[in-house]
Design a protein around this motif. Structure first.
Motif, short mmCIF file in Angstrom:
data_model
loop_
_atom_site.label_atom_id
_atom_site.label_comp_id
_atom_site.label_asym_id
_atom_site.label_seq_id
_atom_site.Cartn_x
_atom_site.Cartn_y
_atom_site.Cartn_z
N VAL A 13 0.84 -1.19 0.00
CA VAL A 13 0.00 0.00 0.00
C VAL A 13 0.88 1.24 0.00
CG1 VAL A 13 -1.72 1.30 1.31
CG2 VAL A 13 -1.92 -1.18 1.13
N LYS A 14 1.95 1.23 0.78
CA LYS A 14 2.87 2.36 0.82
C LYS A 14 3.49 2.60 -0.55
CE LYS A 14 4.23 1.71 5.61
NZ LYS A 14 5.35 1.40 6.49
N ARG A 15 3.88 1.54 -1.23
CA ARG A 15 4.49 1.68 -2.55
C ARG A 15 3.49 2.22 -3.56
NH1 ARG A 15 6.83 -3.91 -2.74
NH2 ARG A 15 8.32 -3.79 -1.08
N SER A 16 2.27 1.76 -3.54
CA SER A 16 1.29 2.21 -4.53
C SER A 16 0.95 3.68 -4.31
CB SER A 16 0.03 1.35 -4.47
OG SER A 16 -0.64 1.54 -3.25
N ILE A 17 0.95 4.13 -3.08
CA ILE A 17 0.70 5.56 -2.82
C ILE A 17 1.84 6.39 -3.39
CG2 ILE A 17 0.56 7.32 -1.02
CD1 ILE A 17 -0.96 5.28 0.67
N SER A 18 3.06 5.98 -3.17
CA SER A 18 4.19 6.78 -3.64
C SER A 18 4.36 6.73 -5.14
CB SER A 18 5.47 6.32 -2.94
OG SER A 18 5.77 4.99 -3.32
N THR A 19 3.96 5.64 -5.80
CA THR A 19 4.11 5.57 -7.25
C THR A 19 2.97 6.26 -7.97
OG1 THR A 19 3.03 3.41 -7.29
CG2 THR A 19 5.44 3.44 -7.20
N ASN A 20 1.85 6.49 -7.32
CA ASN A 20 0.71 7.13 -7.98
C ASN A 20 0.76 8.65 -7.89
OD1 ASN A 20 -0.46 4.77 -8.82
ND2 ASN A 20 -1.72 4.55 -6.99
N ILE A 21 1.61 9.21 -7.07
CA ILE A 21 1.67 10.66 -6.92
C ILE A 21 2.07 11.35 -8.24
CG2 ILE A 21 2.92 12.53 -5.77
CD1 ILE A 21 2.73 10.88 -3.21
N PRO A 22 3.10 10.93 -8.98
CA PRO A 22 3.39 11.60 -10.25
C PRO A 22 2.27 11.48 -11.26
CG PRO A 22 5.27 10.30 -9.55
CD PRO A 22 4.13 9.96 -8.64
N VAL A 23 1.52 10.41 -11.24
CA VAL A 23 0.40 10.24 -12.17
C VAL A 23 -0.68 11.26 -11.87
CG1 VAL A 23 -1.41 8.65 -12.91
CG2 VAL A 23 0.90 7.80 -12.51
N LEU A 24 -0.89 11.55 -10.60
CA LEU A 24 -1.93 12.50 -10.22
C LEU A 24 -1.55 13.94 -10.56
CD1 LEU A 24 -2.91 11.02 -6.73
CD2 LEU A 24 -4.15 10.79 -8.88
N GLN A 25 -0.28 14.22 -10.78
CA GLN A 25 0.15 15.58 -11.06
C GLN A 25 0.00 15.96 -12.53
OE1 GLN A 25 4.09 15.76 -9.51
NE2 GLN A 25 3.41 15.99 -7.41
N LYS A 26 -0.28 15.03 -13.39
CA LYS A 26 -0.47 15.34 -14.81
C LYS A 26 -1.89 15.83 -15.03
CE LYS A 26 2.90 12.09 -16.59
NZ LYS A 26 3.11 10.91 -17.42
N ALA A 27 -2.10 16.63 -16.06
CA ALA A 27 -3.42 17.14 -16.38
C ALA A 27 -4.20 16.07 -17.11
CB ALA A 27 -3.31 18.40 -17.22
N THR A 28 -5.20 15.52 -16.46
CA THR A 28 -6.03 14.49 -17.09
C THR A 28 -7.32 15.08 -17.63
OG1 THR A 28 -7.02 13.95 -14.96
CG2 THR A 28 -5.10 12.66 -15.65
N ASP A 29 -7.73 16.22 -17.12
CA ASP A 29 -8.94 16.88 -17.56
C ASP A 29 -8.63 17.67 -18.83
OD1 ASP A 29 -11.46 17.96 -17.63
OD2 ASP A 29 -11.07 19.45 -16.08
N PRO A 30 -9.42 17.53 -19.90
CA PRO A 30 -9.12 18.27 -21.14
C PRO A 30 -9.23 19.78 -20.96
CG PRO A 30 -11.15 16.99 -21.35
CD PRO A 30 -10.56 16.63 -20.05
N ILE A 31 -10.11 20.25 -20.12
CA ILE A 31 -10.23 21.69 -19.89
C ILE A 31 -9.00 22.21 -19.17
CG2 ILE A 31 -11.57 23.46 -18.68
CD1 ILE A 31 -14.04 21.74 -19.27
N GLN A 32 -8.51 21.43 -18.20
CA GLN A 32 -7.30 21.81 -17.49
C GLN A 32 -6.11 21.84 -18.46
OE1 GLN A 32 -6.12 19.08 -14.44
NE2 GLN A 32 -4.79 20.56 -13.44
#
Length: 101
Positions: A13-32
């Motif tokens: 769980v600790k590893r998945s939290i730390s590896t998902n942080i860079p993914v969350l920083q990308k703009a996934t919303d087309p308006i964004q």
């Protein structure tokens, strides 16, 4: 208390939290993403802090607002109110009383 809860989490769980942080920083919303693209476009067009694609109406409105501000805050004609003010502090004369006898 919170630390003890976090320590009890499994390592996966600790590893998945730390590896998902860079993914969350990308703009996934087309308006964004459009907003970020427009900001980059304005940054490339901007030169020296000047307005980007100003119309004559916008330039004249800006000048009139700067003139109103200069009158309101004590600037005379010909004084550049966009410059930081220059301060001059005179050394005060101190009377020590030693000169009198």
């Amino acid at each position: 208390m919170l630390r003890s809860r976090f320590v009890s989490l499994p390592k996966t769980v600790k590893r998945s939290i730390s590896t998902n942080i860079p993914v969350l920083q990308k703009a996934t919303d087309p308006i964004q993403q459009l907003f970020l693209d427009k900001l980059r476009e304005y940054k490339s067009k901007s030169t020296g802090g000047k307005l980007v694609d100003p119309t004559p109406e916008i330039v004249s409105e800006r000048e009139s607002e700067l003139e109103k501000l200069s009158v309101q805050y004590g600037g005379d004609k010909g004084v550049d109110m966009t410059q930081f003010p220059q301060f001059k502090f005179d050394e005060p004369s101190v009377d020590t009383g030693l000169d009198k006898k």
